[in-house]
Design a protein around this motif. Structure first.
Motif, PDB file in Angstrom:
ATOM      1  N   SER A  29      -6.317 -10.034 -10.255  1.00 52.41           N
ATOM      2  CA  SER A  29      -6.982 -11.153  -9.579  1.00 52.41           C
ATOM      3  C   SER A  29      -7.970 -10.635  -8.530  1.00 52.41           C
ATOM      4  O   SER A  29      -7.862  -9.499  -8.052  1.00 52.41           O
ATOM      5  N   GLU A  61      -8.163 -11.543  -5.501  1.00 56.34           N
ATOM      6  CA  GLU A  61      -7.383 -11.278  -4.286  1.00 56.34           C
ATOM      7  C   GLU A  61      -6.792  -9.867  -4.313  1.00 56.34           C
ATOM      8  O   GLU A  61      -6.869  -9.132  -3.333  1.00 56.34           O
ATOM      9  N   ALA A  62      -6.213  -9.477  -5.442  1.00 56.29           N
ATOM     10  CA  ALA A  62      -5.616  -8.146  -5.553  1.00 56.29           C
ATOM     11  C   ALA A  62      -6.685  -7.055  -5.539  1.00 56.29           C
ATOM     12  O   ALA A  62      -6.472  -5.978  -4.971  1.00 56.29           O
ATOM     13  N   SER A 110      -7.734  -6.314  -2.000  1.00 60.94           N
ATOM     14  CA  SER A 110      -6.683  -5.835  -1.104  1.00 60.94           C
ATOM     15  C   SER A 110      -6.948  -4.385  -0.711  1.00 60.94           C
ATOM     16  O   SER A 110      -7.442  -3.591  -1.504  1.00 60.94           O
ATOM     17  N   LEU A 149      -1.264  -1.130  -4.375  1.00 67.04           N
ATOM     18  CA  LEU A 149      -1.825  -1.904  -5.483  1.00 67.04           C
ATOM     19  C   LEU A 149      -2.669  -1.043  -6.413  1.00 67.04           C
ATOM     20  O   LEU A 149      -2.611  -1.199  -7.630  1.00 67.04           O
ATOM     21  N   GLY A 188      -1.218 -10.301  -7.060  1.00 71.26           N
ATOM     22  CA  GLY A 188      -1.296  -9.831  -5.684  1.00 71.26           C
ATOM     23  C   GLY A 188       0.019  -9.257  -5.203  1.00 71.26           C
ATOM     24  O   GLY A 188       1.043  -9.345  -5.875  1.00 71.26           O
ATOM     25  N   ASP A 195       2.290  -9.586  -1.926  1.00 69.92           N
ATOM     26  CA  ASP A 195       2.547 -10.340  -0.709  1.00 69.92           C
ATOM     27  C   ASP A 195       3.728  -9.685  -0.012  1.00 69.92           C
ATOM     28  O   ASP A 195       4.879  -9.908  -0.406  1.00 69.92           O
TER      29      ASP A 195
END
Length: 183
Positions: free
Chosen positions: A102, A104-105, A108, A113, A139, A141
């Motif tokens: 994603s 978002e990932a 990061s 990751l 992601g 979290d």
């Protein structure tokens, strides 16, 4: 036009994988979970127009179609084959930067990751592809890694048990505190 070389069962009883003689894409993966996502994609749209189709996943010479479990495969396969045979090669497709990770990932700054994705690319995704599916990292979290199964893996009973456990075991080598959650 694509010629179907074989139709293979997957570990998911609700998914079949079509193996083609010629590639549809040059390494570009496409994953669709509904007809709205498939808008603008002629092959996926044609397949979603067929009753009972709930997922379309394709890359190179492979097309995986997942049904809702309500159709008889012998009847559904007769409906799925024509749009797949009529599909034109899509050699000019651009990579979907979010098909495996994603946005978002990707954005990061957590070094775990990067290592997790490298490990998934080398040790997990090739095996999932062989079974007609894939895996997207949504992601991290805290210590919870959120993943989403694609294609045949999306509704496969073994994906949410055995495969998820194996992924978590591998990820724990990177950080023993990480828990893997399938969403």
């Amino acid at each position: 036009m694509a010629k179907i070389k074989e139709i293979e069962r997957t570990p998911n009883p609700d998914a079949m994988r079509f193996v083609l003689d010629e590639p549809l894409t040059n390494g570009v993966t496409r994953s669709f979970e509904n007809d709205a996502e498939a808008e603008g994609d002629p092959l996926a749209s044609a397949l979603f127009a067929i009753e009972n189709v709930i997922n379309v996943y394709y890359v190179d010479k492979y097309v995986t179609v997942t049904q809702d479990g309500e159709a008889v495969w012998s009847e559904l396969l007769r409906k799925l084959a024509p749009p797949i045979r009529e599909a034109e090669p899509m050699t000019d497709l651009e990579d979907d930067s979010e098909v495996h990770v994603s946005k978002e990932a990707q954005e990061s700054n957590d070094p775990r990751l990067l290592e997790i994705n490298r490990m998934l690319d080398e040790q997990v995704r090739p095996y999932l592809l062989a079974d007609g599916g894939g895996l997207k990292v949504l992601g991290l979290d805290g210590n919870r890694l959120k993943v989403h199964y694609q294609g045949a893996c999306g509704t496969c009973p073994t994906a949410t048990t055995g495969t998820l456990y194996a992924i978590e075991s591998m990820v724990k080598r990177i950080d023993p505190e990480i828990q893997v959650i399938s969403v």
